[in-house]
Design an enzyme around this catalytic site. Structure first.
Site, short mmCIF file in Angstrom:
data_model
loop_
_atom_site.label_atom_id
_atom_site.label_comp_id
_atom_site.label_asym_id
_atom_site.label_seq_id
_atom_site.Cartn_x
_atom_site.Cartn_y
_atom_site.Cartn_z
CE LYS A 22 38.44 -39.37 47.49
NZ LYS A 22 37.49 -38.27 47.79
CG ASN A 23 34.82 -40.72 48.93
OD1 ASN A 23 35.77 -39.96 49.14
ND2 ASN A 23 34.18 -40.77 47.79
CB CYS A 115 35.27 -28.39 43.58
SG CYS A 115 34.00 -29.63 43.48
NE ARG A 120 30.64 -31.37 45.87
CZ ARG A 120 31.71 -32.16 45.94
NH1 ARG A 120 32.79 -31.85 45.28
NH2 ARG A 120 31.69 -33.24 46.70
CG ASP A 307 32.42 -40.34 43.17
OD1 ASP A 307 32.51 -40.63 44.38
OD2 ASP A 307 32.02 -39.23 42.78
C1 EPZ Z 1 30.43 -37.45 48.54
O1 EPZ Z 1 30.50 -36.05 48.42
C2 EPZ Z 1 31.74 -37.97 47.95
N1 EPZ Z 1 32.87 -37.42 48.70
C3 EPZ Z 1 31.84 -37.56 46.47
O2 EPZ Z 1 33.03 -38.18 45.96
C4 EPZ Z 1 30.64 -38.12 45.72
O3 EPZ Z 1 30.70 -37.69 44.39
C5 EPZ Z 1 29.34 -37.62 46.38
O4 EPZ Z 1 29.33 -37.98 47.77
C6 EPZ Z 1 28.11 -38.22 45.73
O5 EPZ Z 1 28.15 -39.61 45.82
C7 EPZ Z 1 33.19 -37.94 49.90
O6 EPZ Z 1 32.53 -38.84 50.40
C8 EPZ Z 1 34.38 -37.33 50.59
P1 EPZ Z 1 26.71 -35.07 48.39
P2 EPZ Z 1 29.39 -35.13 49.16
O7 EPZ Z 1 26.51 -34.17 49.56
O8 EPZ Z 1 28.88 -35.83 50.37
C9 EPZ Z 1 23.84 -31.74 46.70
C10 EPZ Z 1 35.11 -38.28 44.90
O9 EPZ Z 1 35.38 -38.20 43.69
N2 EPZ Z 1 23.86 -31.19 48.07
O10 EPZ Z 1 26.25 -36.48 48.49
O11 EPZ Z 1 29.96 -33.78 49.33
C11 EPZ Z 1 25.20 -31.68 46.01
O12 EPZ Z 1 25.41 -30.42 45.39
C12 EPZ Z 1 34.11 -37.33 45.51
O13 EPZ Z 1 35.59 -39.14 45.69
C13 EPZ Z 1 23.00 -30.15 48.40
O14 EPZ Z 1 22.24 -29.68 47.57
O15 EPZ Z 1 28.25 -35.08 48.05
C14 EPZ Z 1 25.10 -32.81 45.00
O16 EPZ Z 1 24.41 -32.34 43.87
C15 EPZ Z 1 33.65 -36.25 44.54
N3 EPZ Z 1 23.01 -29.66 49.68
C16 EPZ Z 1 24.24 -33.86 45.73
O17 EPZ Z 1 23.56 -33.14 46.78
C17 EPZ Z 1 23.83 -30.18 50.65
O18 EPZ Z 1 23.77 -29.70 51.82
C18 EPZ Z 1 25.05 -34.98 46.36
O19 EPZ Z 1 26.09 -34.36 47.09
C19 EPZ Z 1 24.69 -31.25 50.30
C20 EPZ Z 1 24.68 -31.75 49.01
#
Ligand code: EPZ
Length: 420
Positions: A22-23, A115, A120, A307
Site C-alpha cells: 500500500k505504502n 489522525c 501529522r 507500523d
Molecule cells: C508513512 O507515513 C506511512 N504512510 C505510515 O504508515 C508510516 O507509519 C510512516 O510513514 C512512518 O514510517 C504511507 O507511506 C502512506 P512520516 P508519513 O512523514 O510519511 C513527523 C500505515 O499504517 N513529521 O514518515 O506520513 C511525523 O509526525 C501508515 O500504513 C514531521 O514532523 O509519516 C512522524 O512523527 C500509518 N513533519 C514522523 O515525522 C513532517 O513534515 C514520521 O512521519 C512530516 C512528518
C-alpha cells in the site's frame, strides 16, 4: 458497516501470498501525474486507500483503467486542485503535491487532518518545496504551492521524529523536473522510497542514493510512461508473521522480500520463534522453547517499524514476563492498548512506552478498531483469545489489508465477516 467475528484458539498453518505494498503504491500512483504518457502499474492492492488515490487522480484529469491488480493511468491533461471532498478521506493524498508541483508548477491540496496515531504535520514537505524555489501558502484549510520554475537545491527531510517518508517522496517527485541537482539530506530509507525512485528512473528521471539518507536527483526535461511492479507489502508480511507466531504451527508467506522484514524476523527470533526464509518466502514456526519477553523501540527503516508496533503488543500480551515497546516515531500510537485490555491484557502506557505484563490467556470480547494497524492487532489478539472476539469498524482494516479475513481463513482461522 461490517464487523469481523473470530473464534479464537484455532492453530494456523499453511501458506498465503502477500499483496503489493500500500505504502509503495500510493506515491507511485501519484507519480504517474508527472508524464502525459500512459503508465502501467502491476500488483496494486485492492484497498480503500489505493481506490481513494485513483479517485483523486481521476478528479485531477487522469484516465484510469483497472484490471484486477494492474492499473493503467494516463495523465495527458492535469488540473492542479485537489479539493477537500476528494482528499479528506486519506492523509496520504498529500503525496500528490510533489508531482503536481513538478508537472504544473503549482498545486492546491486540502490540508490533511490529524489522525488517531498522532499529529501529522507536513512542515518538512513544505520546507522542501520552498528549498526548490516554490512559494507556499496555507489558507482556508488548503495548502497552495507555486513556482514559476523549480531549481535544484539541498533539502533536509529529517525532523525531531526522524526522516519523513512521504516528505522524501514528495520532494523527490517535485525535484525530478527541476533545473539542476537536488540533494535530499536526512532522507527516509524505507523500501517504498526505493520503489518510487526505481519507478521514477524507469520514467527517465535521474535519481541516485535512494535507500540511503542522501538522495541525489539530477533534474531532467520531461518524463515518459513506464511499467512497474509494486514491491510486496512488508507490513502485511510482518502482520502475518505475527499471526504465525501468536497461534501458528508453521505459517509460510510467499511473494515477499524477506530483507524488508529483517527487524521483525530478528524480534520474533529473539522471542524464541523459528524463522526460515528463501529469496521470496518466509516461514514462522514455534520451536517449543519458552518464549521470551522483548524490549523494542520503533525506529525509521531499517529499524523496527512503527507500523508493526500494535501487532507486537498483541503478541507480547500473552508472552510470559515483562515486555516494553517504545514509540520513537508516533509517541501516541497506542489506541489499541485500551481494547487489548478489554480482552484481558495487562499493559499500561508510560510516556511513549507500553509496559506489557504477559498473561496466560486473553478472553474474546467486542472491541473497536480505531486505525489500520490497531485493527490488525485486535484481529491477531482474537486469533489467540478464548471465545469469540468481535472487531467493529473493520473499514479501518480495508484501508490497508487486501482480503485479510480470507487469507487468515486459508491458514485455518475460524474468522468471518458479517454485517453489523
Ligand atoms: C508513512 O507515513 C506511512 N504512510 C505510515 O504508515 C508510516 O507509519 C510512516 O510513514 C512512518 O514510517 C504511507 O507511506 C502512506 P512520516 P508519513 O512523514 O510519511 C513527523 C500505515 O499504517 N513529521 O514518515 O506520513 C511525523 O509526525 C501508515 O500504513 C514531521 O514532523 O509519516 C512522524 O512523527 C500509518 N513533519 C514522523 O515525522 C513532517 O513534515 C514520521 O512521519 C512530516 C512528518
Amino acid at each position: 458497516m461490517d464487523k469481523i467475528l473470530i473464534h479464537g484458539g484455532q492453530p494456523l498453518s499453511g501458506s498465503i501470498k502477500i499483496s503489493g505494498s500500500k505504502n509503495s503504491a500510493l506515491p507511485i500512483l501519484a507519480a504517474t501525474l508527472l508524464t502525459r504518457e500512459p503508465c502501467v502499474i502491476h500488483r496494486v492492492p485492492d484497498l480503500s486507500d489505493t481506490n481513494y488515490m485513483l479517485q483523486i487522480l481521476m478528479h485531477l484529469g487522469a484516465e484510469v483503467e483497472r484490471a484486477s491488480g494492474t492499473v493503467t493511468i494516463k495523465a495527458e491533461k492535469v488540473n492542479s486542485v485537489a479539493p477537500y471532498e476528494v482528499v479528506r478521506k486519506m492523509r496520504a493524498s498529500v503525496c500528490v503535491l510533489g508531482p503536481l508541483l513538478g508537472r504544473c508548477k503549482e498545486a492546491t491540496v486540502s490540508l490533511p487532518g490529524g489522525c488517531v496515531i498522532g499529529d501529522r504535520p507536513i512542515d518538512l514537505h513544505l520546507k522542501g518545496f520552498e528549498s526548490l524555489g516554490a512559494a507556499v501558502r496555507v489558507e482556508n484549510g488548503n495548502v497552495k504551492v507555486f513556482a514559476p520554475k523549480l531549481t535544484g537545491a539541498i533539502a533536509n527531510m529529517c525532523g525531531k521524529f526522524g526522516p519523513t517518508v512521504l516528505g522524501t517522496d514528495n520532494v523527490m517527485m517535485a525535484a525530478v523536473l527541476a533545473k539542476g541537482v537536488t540533494v535530499i539530506e536526512g532522507a527516509a530509507a524505507e523500501p517504498e522510497v526505493c520503489d518510487l525512485a526505481n519507478f521514477l528512473n524507469k520514467m527517465g528521471a535521474s535519481i541516485e542514493g535512494a535507500g540511503s539518507r542522501r538522495i541525489i536527483i539530477e533534474g531532467v526535461k520531461e518524463l515518459h510512461g513506464a511499467e512497474h511492479d509494486i514491491i510486496p507489502d512488508r507490513i502485511e508480511t510482518g502482520t502475518f508473521m505475527v499471526a504465525g507466531a501468536i497461534c501458528g504451527k508453521g505459517v509460510t508467506l510467499n511473494r515477499v522480500q524477506p530483507e524488508h522484514v529483517s527487524s521483525v524476523a530478528t524480534a520474533l527470533s529473539e522471542s524464541g520463534f523459528n524463522i526460515e526464509s528463501t529469496s521470496s518466502s518466509i516461514t514462522v514456526s514455534p520451536n517449543g522453547a519458552v518464549l521470551r519477553p522483548l524490549e523494542l523501540t520503533t525506529e525509521p527503516y531499517p529499524g523496527f517499524p512503527t507500523d508493526m508496533q500494535a501487532q507486537m503488543c498483541a503478541l507480547l500480551s500473552t508472552t510470559e514476563g515483562k515486555s516494553v515497546i517504545t514509540e520513537s516515531v508516533f509517541p501516541q500510537r497506542y489506541m489499541h492498548v485500551a481494547e487489548l485490555k478489554r480482552m484481558g491484557a495487562h499493559m499500561q502506557i508510560e510516556g511513549a512506552s507500553a509496559i506489557i505484563q504477559g498473561v496466560e490467556r486473553l478472553l474474546g470480547a467486542p472491541v473497536m478498531a480505531s486505525d489500520l494497524r490497531a485493527s490488525a492487532a485486535l484481529v491477531l489478539a482474537g486469533l489467540k483469545a478464548d471465545g469469540v472476539t468481535e472487531v467493529r469498524r473493520v473499514y479501518h482494516i480495508d484501508r490497508g489489508y487486501e482480503h485479510l479475513d480470507e487469507k487468515l481463513r486459508e491458514l485455518g482461522a475460524h474468522i468471518e465477516r458479517v454485517k453489523e
